[in-house]
Design a protein around this motif. Structure first.
Motif, PDB file in Angstrom:
ATOM      1  N   ALA A   4      44.469 -11.760  -5.541  1.00 23.49           N
ATOM      2  CA  ALA A   4      45.543 -10.812  -5.822  1.00 23.49           C
ATOM      3  C   ALA A   4      46.858 -11.426  -5.353  1.00 23.49           C
ATOM      4  O   ALA A   4      46.901 -12.162  -4.362  1.00 23.49           O
ATOM      5  N   MET A   5      47.895 -11.116  -6.084  1.00 23.56           N
ATOM      6  CA  MET A   5      49.227 -11.640  -5.806  1.00 23.56           C
ATOM      7  C   MET A   5      50.003 -10.678  -4.911  1.00 23.56           C
ATOM      8  O   MET A   5      49.846  -9.464  -5.029  1.00 23.56           O
ATOM      9  N   PRO A   6      50.890 -11.230  -4.076  1.00 21.27           N
ATOM     10  CA  PRO A   6      51.799 -10.366  -3.323  1.00 21.27           C
ATOM     11  C   PRO A   6      52.979  -9.931  -4.196  1.00 21.27           C
ATOM     12  O   PRO A   6      53.098 -10.363  -5.341  1.00 21.27           O
ATOM     13  N   PHE A   7      53.816  -9.091  -3.683  1.00 18.62           N
ATOM     14  CA  PHE A   7      55.113  -8.723  -4.270  1.00 18.62           C
ATOM     15  C   PHE A   7      55.033  -7.807  -5.486  1.00 18.62           C
ATOM     16  O   PHE A   7      55.935  -7.812  -6.321  1.00 18.62           O
ATOM     17  N   GLY A   8      53.946  -7.035  -5.618  1.00 22.18           N
ATOM     18  CA  GLY A   8      53.882  -5.990  -6.641  1.00 22.18           C
ATOM     19  C   GLY A   8      54.149  -6.475  -8.053  1.00 22.18           C
ATOM     20  O   GLY A   8      53.527  -7.428  -8.530  1.00 22.18           O
ATOM     21  N   VAL A   9      55.117  -5.825  -8.730  1.00 26.42           N
ATOM     22  CA  VAL A   9      55.429  -6.142 -10.123  1.00 26.42           C
ATOM     23  C   VAL A   9      55.916  -7.579 -10.260  1.00 26.42           C
ATOM     24  O   VAL A   9      55.562  -8.267 -11.224  1.00 26.42           O
ATOM     25  N   LEU A  10      56.702  -8.046  -9.301  1.00 27.27           N
ATOM     26  CA  LEU A  10      57.175  -9.436  -9.341  1.00 27.27           C
ATOM     27  C   LEU A  10      55.986 -10.404  -9.269  1.00 27.27           C
ATOM     28  O   LEU A  10      55.922 -11.382 -10.013  1.00 27.27           O
ATOM     29  N   GLY A  11      55.023 -10.113  -8.403  1.00 25.09           N
ATOM     30  CA  GLY A  11      53.820 -10.939  -8.304  1.00 25.09           C
ATOM     31  C   GLY A  11      53.028 -10.944  -9.601  1.00 25.09           C
ATOM     32  O   GLY A  11      52.486 -11.983 -10.011  1.00 25.09           O
TER      33      GLY A  11
END
Length: 156
Positions: A116-123
């Motif tokens: 999973a990526m950090p930074f929500g929508v930006l991720g």
């Protein structure tokens, strides 16, 4: 959002040889593209992983930015599977499961990475534009390199 990357590869070597190669942390740099400047920072008393083992790395995945990464081996089932989880690094989740299946003429190895990526929508956007393709390239390189190391030429 949790993403999954799966790869399966057949090798003509035996289960013991595949297991020994994959469970030796000193081999990680061998199967990682040089462009990532991947470096294992630790030295190991044993050439084989074990539950609880911590492995520290530096990697430069993008724009010359060096990242520290730490994984822990959380499960080892000898000659069958092992799991490494990111403790510190660029992802909010990184769980890599390695499975080994003895078959006639060799061994099948399956990699499953849940991340999973950090930074929500930006991720999510960075994943779509960069990370997804970069991970595919890394695992393509890994497959090509392993093909040369663990597959024996056919004999007539």
């Amino acid at each position: 959002m949790i993403y999954t990357l799966e790869r399966t590869q057949f090798f003509t070597c035996g289960l013991d040889e595949a297991w020994a190669f994959f469970t030796n942390p000193n081999n990680l740099a061998t199967i990682t593209p040089d462009t990532l400047n991947f470096k294992v920072l630790d030295t190991f008393d044993t050439p084989e992983i074990y539950e609880g083992m911590i492995i520290n790395y530096h990697v430069t995945p993008l724009l010359g930015i060096r990242l520290s990464w730490q994984t822990r081996i959380t499960e080892v089932v000898p000659r069958a599977s092992f799991i490494d989880n990111q403790e510190k690094g660029p992802y909010t989740l990184w769980q890599h499961t390695h499975e080994f299946f003895a078959e006639d003429g060799g061994v099948r190895v399956k990699d499953t990475v849940r991340y999973a990526m950090p930074f929500g929508v930006l991720g999510t956007l960075v994943h779509k534009l960069i990370v997804k393709n970069k991970l595919r390239e890394i695992f393509d390189y890994r497959q090509q390199t392993l093909e040369k190391i663990l597959n024996y030429p056919a004999h007539d």
